[in-house]
Design a protein around this motif. Sequence first.
Motif, PDB file in Angstrom:
ATOM      1  N   GLU A  74       0.827  -1.204   0.000  1.00 52.55           N
ATOM      2  CA  GLU A  74       0.000   0.000   0.000  1.00 52.55           C
ATOM      3  C   GLU A  74       0.863   1.257   0.000  1.00 52.55           C
ATOM      4  O   GLU A  74       0.566   2.236  -0.700  1.00 52.55           O
ATOM      5  CB  GLU A  74      -0.927  -0.015   1.224  1.00 52.55           C
ATOM      6  CG  GLU A  74      -1.874   1.159   1.319  1.00 52.55           C
ATOM      7  CD  GLU A  74      -1.232   2.354   2.007  1.00 52.55           C
ATOM      8  OE1 GLU A  74      -1.546   3.511   1.627  1.00 52.55           O
ATOM      9  OE2 GLU A  74      -0.399   2.140   2.914  1.00 52.55           O
ATOM     10  N   SER A  75       1.930   1.231   0.777  1.00 46.49           N
ATOM     11  CA  SER A  75       2.829   2.380   0.802  1.00 46.49           C
ATOM     12  C   SER A  75       3.494   2.584  -0.552  1.00 46.49           C
ATOM     13  O   SER A  75       3.661   3.730  -1.013  1.00 46.49           O
ATOM     14  CB  SER A  75       3.888   2.187   1.892  1.00 46.49           C
ATOM     15  OG  SER A  75       3.288   2.039   3.152  1.00 46.49           O
ATOM     16  N   SER A  76       3.852   1.478  -1.213  1.00 47.52           N
ATOM     17  CA  SER A  76       4.478   1.592  -2.537  1.00 47.52           C
ATOM     18  C   SER A  76       3.500   2.152  -3.561  1.00 47.52           C
ATOM     19  O   SER A  76       3.869   3.014  -4.384  1.00 47.52           O
ATOM     20  CB  SER A  76       4.978   0.210  -2.981  1.00 47.52           C
ATOM     21  OG  SER A  76       5.907  -0.315  -2.057  1.00 47.52           O
ATOM     22  N   LEU A  77       2.243   1.662  -3.531  1.00 51.26           N
ATOM     23  CA  LEU A  77       1.250   2.170  -4.479  1.00 51.26           C
ATOM     24  C   LEU A  77       0.944   3.644  -4.214  1.00 51.26           C
ATOM     25  O   LEU A  77       0.770   4.432  -5.162  1.00 51.26           O
ATOM     26  CB  LEU A  77      -0.019   1.331  -4.391  1.00 51.26           C
ATOM     27  CG  LEU A  77       0.113  -0.125  -4.865  1.00 51.26           C
ATOM     28  CD1 LEU A  77      -1.172  -0.890  -4.583  1.00 51.26           C
ATOM     29  CD2 LEU A  77       0.444  -0.179  -6.353  1.00 51.26           C
ATOM     30  N   SER A  78       0.856   4.013  -2.946  1.00 49.02           N
ATOM     31  CA  SER A  78       0.627   5.428  -2.628  1.00 49.02           C
ATOM     32  C   SER A  78       1.821   6.272  -3.044  1.00 49.02           C
ATOM     33  O   SER A  78       1.675   7.423  -3.476  1.00 49.02           O
ATOM     34  CB  SER A  78       0.356   5.582  -1.127  1.00 49.02           C
ATOM     35  OG  SER A  78      -0.801   4.877  -0.751  1.00 49.02           O
ATOM     36  N   PHE A  79       3.023   5.710  -2.923  1.00 47.79           N
ATOM     37  CA  PHE A  79       4.224   6.433  -3.349  1.00 47.79           C
ATOM     38  C   PHE A  79       4.203   6.658  -4.859  1.00 47.79           C
ATOM     39  O   PHE A  79       4.653   7.699  -5.360  1.00 47.79           O
ATOM     40  CB  PHE A  79       5.458   5.643  -2.951  1.00 47.79           C
ATOM     41  CG  PHE A  79       6.754   6.319  -3.271  1.00 47.79           C
ATOM     42  CD1 PHE A  79       7.293   7.269  -2.415  1.00 47.79           C
ATOM     43  CD2 PHE A  79       7.442   6.016  -4.439  1.00 47.79           C
ATOM     44  CE1 PHE A  79       8.483   7.905  -2.714  1.00 47.79           C
ATOM     45  CE2 PHE A  79       8.631   6.639  -4.746  1.00 47.79           C
ATOM     46  CZ  PHE A  79       9.159   7.588  -3.880  1.00 47.79           C
ATOM     47  N   LEU A  80       3.657   5.684  -5.610  1.00 42.25           N
ATOM     48  CA  LEU A  80       3.572   5.812  -7.066  1.00 42.25           C
ATOM     49  C   LEU A  80       2.421   6.700  -7.504  1.00 42.25           C
ATOM     50  O   LEU A  80       2.304   7.017  -8.695  1.00 42.25           O
ATOM     51  CB  LEU A  80       3.425   4.427  -7.708  1.00 42.25           C
ATOM     52  CG  LEU A  80       4.614   3.480  -7.545  1.00 42.25           C
ATOM     53  CD1 LEU A  80       4.284   2.113  -8.124  1.00 42.25           C
ATOM     54  CD2 LEU A  80       5.859   4.053  -8.212  1.00 42.25           C
ATOM     55  N   GLY A  81       1.542   7.060  -6.568  1.00 44.32           N
ATOM     56  CA  GLY A  81       0.444   7.956  -6.895  1.00 44.32           C
ATOM     57  C   GLY A  81      -0.833   7.263  -7.301  1.00 44.32           C
ATOM     58  O   GLY A  81      -1.780   7.934  -7.753  1.00 44.32           O
ATOM     59  N   ILE A  82      -0.934   5.929  -7.157  1.00 49.54           N
ATOM     60  CA  ILE A  82      -2.150   5.204  -7.540  1.00 49.54           C
ATOM     61  C   ILE A  82      -2.752   4.489  -6.332  1.00 49.54           C
ATOM     62  O   ILE A  82      -3.588   3.597  -6.489  1.00 49.54           O
ATOM     63  CB  ILE A  82      -1.859   4.170  -8.653  1.00 49.54           C
ATOM     64  CG1 ILE A  82      -0.739   3.221  -8.210  1.00 49.54           C
ATOM     65  CG2 ILE A  82      -1.505   4.857  -9.952  1.00 49.54           C
ATOM     66  CD1 ILE A  82      -0.462   2.129  -9.212  1.00 49.54           C
TER      67      ILE A  82
END
Length: 375
Positions: free
Chosen positions: A288-296
């Motif tokens: 989730e942190s990675s997806l939020s970091f990518l903006g999606i």
Amino acid sequence: MPREEPTTADSSVNTGADTTPVGTTAADTRDTTEVSTAADTRDATAVGAPDTTAADTAADIGADTPADAASSPHRANWWRMLGRDRAAAVAAVVLSLVVLVALFGRLVIGDRAQRQDLDSSLRPPSLGDGVYGLFGTDVLGRSVLARLIDAAATTLSVAVPAVLCSLLIGSALGLWAGYHGGRRESLAMRVADVILSFPSLLIAVVVLYVFSPSALNLVLILAVARIPVYLRTARAEAAELRSRLFVDAARTFGTPSRSIIYRHILPIALPTLLTVATLDFCFVMLTESSLSFLGIGIQPPDVSWGLMVAQGRQYLQTAWWITVLPGLAIVFTTVSATVLAAWVRMATDPAQRWRLTLPTKRRGASAAVPPELIP
């Protein structure tokens, strides 16, 4: 002279004279008889008959106390073992604080996480601005501490439901397939192989690009992507346990398959599944942190720890606290969950639980045999 034989009347008189004292009345005789009867009754009760009142009292007391007497030492033993392991105790405290902050933090901070103050932009951590300035402010002057508290609730609201959904669905399918075997097992494993053939992060990226990014879509994607982990684990446990003697005995007595899985196989496989779920919680939170970091992933005005890291990466050299503090929150939470998962796995395994009673220095390879088995 020949001896005269006593007559019957004389015998009766002599017998009465011997058994009844002189001057004894009928009332005295009845009193003596009642006393003797009462004494005999008490003796018989003391020797052979159970005391009904005492038995009932003991039954009443015992009816309420076995569960408490059995559970209280068990709970005390768990707390004692957790207290002896300092790393597990610290991990439990950290996770408890994170959960409490996620549950009740928003009630305390109100709208502090969204309140902007451009005059306080990029202020470093200090005590001069009060409690909410303890971790500094971001580029819009918002309190980093308040945003960390708000982001904890968002992050856990995504990670916990995703793990629970994948745990319930994957474990149920895995236990069902592993117990029955045959075509059911093959079908379940092929479905798991198909899902695992695609990287979960790649699936999440594609789906979230097609559909609108939201917390609900994120939960559904992560839950589906992690189902094969529990399915394969539960299938392996059930396939190994279905040939055990107690399962054969239950099957012989006509116990339905659903009851065998629920009552006999699930309690044994549950510690392993919970350990996997705890470790998977770390993976889901990092995803989730990675997806939020990518903006999606999580979208503003909502905030998560991963989104905070993404928003502060361009200010890393001038305002490091915007990115480092959310990153530390992710690290501390995941490490604590991993340490506590290892402790729970050992505590729920009867063959390894004795290790937790040893001092920390003796829990290595030298403590391979329980102390009571050492000659």
